[in-house]
Design an enzyme around this catalytic site. Structure first.
Site, mmCIF file in Angstrom:
data_model
loop_
_atom_site.group_PDB
_atom_site.id
_atom_site.type_symbol
_atom_site.label_atom_id
_atom_site.label_comp_id
_atom_site.label_asym_id
_atom_site.label_seq_id
_atom_site.Cartn_x
_atom_site.Cartn_y
_atom_site.Cartn_z
ATOM 1 C CB CYS A 19 -0.861 -0.013 1.259
ATOM 2 S SG CYS A 19 0.184 0.017 2.740
ATOM 3 C CB CYS A 103 0.569 4.672 7.609
ATOM 4 S SG CYS A 103 -0.599 4.955 6.257
ATOM 5 C CG HIS A 131 -1.171 -4.534 15.828
ATOM 6 N ND1 HIS A 131 -0.857 -3.294 15.309
ATOM 7 C CD2 HIS A 131 -0.889 -5.441 14.856
ATOM 8 C CE1 HIS A 131 -0.439 -3.450 14.064
ATOM 9 N NE2 HIS A 131 -0.440 -4.741 13.761
ATOM 10 C CD GLU A 133 -3.318 0.945 13.150
ATOM 11 O OE1 GLU A 133 -3.197 -0.114 12.501
ATOM 12 O OE2 GLU A 133 -4.169 1.819 12.880
ATOM 13 C CB SER A 230 1.232 -9.092 8.510
ATOM 14 O OG SER A 230 0.441 -8.270 7.682
ATOM 15 C CB SER A 231 -2.941 -6.669 11.954
ATOM 16 O OG SER A 231 -4.312 -6.480 12.075
ATOM 17 C CB SER A 275 3.768 -5.613 5.173
ATOM 18 O OG SER A 275 2.998 -6.677 5.700
HETATM 19 C C1 2E7 Z 1 1.210 0.039 9.138
HETATM 20 C C2 2E7 Z 1 -0.114 -0.051 9.459
HETATM 21 O O1 2E7 Z 1 3.282 -4.046 8.416
HETATM 22 P P1 2E7 Z 1 1.926 -4.622 8.237
HETATM 23 O O2 2E7 Z 1 1.775 -6.064 8.032
HETATM 24 O O3 2E7 Z 1 1.076 -4.099 9.468
HETATM 25 P P2 2E7 Z 1 -0.235 -4.647 10.213
HETATM 26 O O4 2E7 Z 1 -0.769 -3.441 10.937
HETATM 27 O O5 2E7 Z 1 -1.191 -5.155 9.206
HETATM 28 O O6 2E7 Z 1 0.205 -5.685 11.209
HETATM 29 O O7 2E7 Z 1 1.221 -3.953 6.972
HETATM 30 C C3 2E7 Z 1 1.389 -2.640 6.584
HETATM 31 C C4 2E7 Z 1 0.876 -1.694 7.587
HETATM 32 C C5 2E7 Z 1 -0.448 -1.729 7.952
HETATM 33 N N1 2E7 Z 1 -0.913 -0.923 8.886
HETATM 34 C C6 2E7 Z 1 1.708 -0.808 8.195
HETATM 35 CL CL1 2E7 Z 1 -0.755 0.931 10.657
HETATM 36 FE FE1 F3S Z 2 -1.379 2.807 5.923
HETATM 37 FE FE2 F3S Z 2 -3.341 1.164 5.482
HETATM 38 FE FE3 F3S Z 2 -1.034 0.665 4.484
HETATM 39 S S1 F3S Z 2 -2.925 2.270 7.328
HETATM 40 S S2 F3S Z 2 0.402 1.502 5.953
HETATM 41 S S3 F3S Z 2 -2.308 2.418 3.969
HETATM 42 S S4 F3S Z 2 -2.427 -0.846 5.231
#
Ligand code: 2E7
Ligand code: F3S
Length: 318
Positions: A19, A103, A131, A133, A230-231, A275
């Site tokens: 993303c 982000c 988590h 975040e 990874s959520s 990610s």
């Molecule tokens: C930041 C945010 O690094 P990721 O797998 O994170 P999640 O939050 O899904 O564990 O993915 C990218 C990302 C998604 N959300 C990075 Cl707040």
């Molecule tokens: Fe931001 Fe959503 Fe990616 S919060 S880091 S655009 S998964």
């Protein structure tokens, strides 16, 4: 003579993978390494992917969990997931160079939380305990100002100070469908609660879940390329299962695929968390091509054009 390969269709979901927030966060580390040289420290995995982290380690990034582990005289970058207010405050107090790779869509939620707090509202955050975040967003405000709920059952058990002065905020990577139910439970119990139009789930999470729903009915198995921490990737597995795909698994890369579980299967869905780099998607597709007479069908449910600039301190002219 060897047996002919069995036929198989791969339904490749789009959008998938990186993303705009992930693109920006990785760029921040790369540019910081060019600007300041190695080592540049990163507090927490910049994004939750081992392949990405290992690539940046090879360039000279050093990953730590806490700011205490960073020497005063080296730059430090905060991960895309966001940090509690206490973290940049501590970096400032130590006169460190720090760059925030949070982000912008997470920063937007941080600002929302501050605004509600200034208006005298206590907050309920819908998110996953532990988590980064959730820790970062809750850490924008003093302890007790943000209460956490993870499930509909938690809504019945939460005890706000004043049910008339409440707002809700959410993690950006939640299941869209589960969150609808939790928000409905909050509104039913606390009719005065204020919040965003729907929730704070980001465009990338929403689009990746929608594309999994679009293929779920056509596939016997779903593989989500992404990391166990990874959520957003884990939510894609759940969306696959909730929408009728009995076999849905998270794989970090091709070597994780359980080929025995896929015996006799003729239609497989593939997606990737926000990610997960596209090279790993290609690696998985190649692994299928080696074993099956593979046809790839792209199922694109949205186009994405979001881009975020890197912070000013890293823009090239400086
Ligand atoms: C930041 C945010 O690094 P990721 O797998 O994170 P999640 O939050 O899904 O564990 O993915 C990218 C990302 C998604 N959300 C990075 Cl707040
Ligand atoms: Fe931001 Fe959503 Fe990616 S919060 S880091 S655009 S998964």
């Amino acid at each position: 003579m060897t047996d002919p390969k069995p036929p198989l269709t791969l339904y490749l979901a789009a959008p998938r993978g990186f993303c705009a927030g992930v693109d920006r966060a990785i760029k921040i580390v790369e540019i910081a390494l060019q600007k300041w040289g190695a080592p540049v420290y990163v507090r927490h995995e910049i994004v939750h992917n081992k392949f990405v982290v290992d690539g940046l380690k090879a360039l000279g990034a050093v990953f730590v969990e806490e700011l205490d582990e960073v020497p005063d005289d080296r730059p430090v970058i905060f991960s895309a997931h966001g940090v509690p207010k206490s973290v940049p405050a501590a970096a400032q107090a130590r006169e460190m160079i720090w760059v925030d790779a949070t982000c912008p869509l997470v920063s937007k939620v941080h600002i929302e939380a501050e605004r509600h707090h200034e208006n005298g509202l206590q907050m309920i955050m819908i998110g996953h305990a532990g988590h980064p975040e959730t820790i970062g967003t809750m850490g924008q405000l003093p302890a007790g100002e943000v209460l956490l709920v993870e499930t509909v059952a938690d809504v019945a058990a939460v005890h706000p100070r004043d049910p008339e002065k409440l707002a809700f905020i959410t993690q950006t990577t939640l299941s869209v469908d589960d969150t609808i139910e939790i928000v409905a439970a909050l509104k039913a119990r606390f009719p005065a609660i204020v919040g965003p139009h729907k929730e704070d789930i980001c465009y990338a999470t929403t689009n990746r879940q929608a594309s999994v729903k679009a293929i779920a009915g056509q596939i016997d198995a779903l593989l989500v390329i992404g990391a166990p921490n990874s959520s957003n990737s884990r939510r894609l597995v759940e969306v696959g299962r909730a929408n009728g795909c009995a076999y849905a698994q998270l794989v970090q890369r091709a070597t994780d695929i359980d080929w025995r579980a896929l015996e006799g299967i003729r239609a497989v869905g593939i997606t990737a968390g926000a990610s997960a780099p596209e090279v790993l998607v290609n690696e998985v597709i190649d692994a299928f091509r080696a074993r099956f007479d593979t046809t790839v069908e792209l199922v694109e449910t949205a186009k994405e054009h979001v881009e975020f600039k890197v912070p000013r301190i890293l823009r090239m002219a400086e």
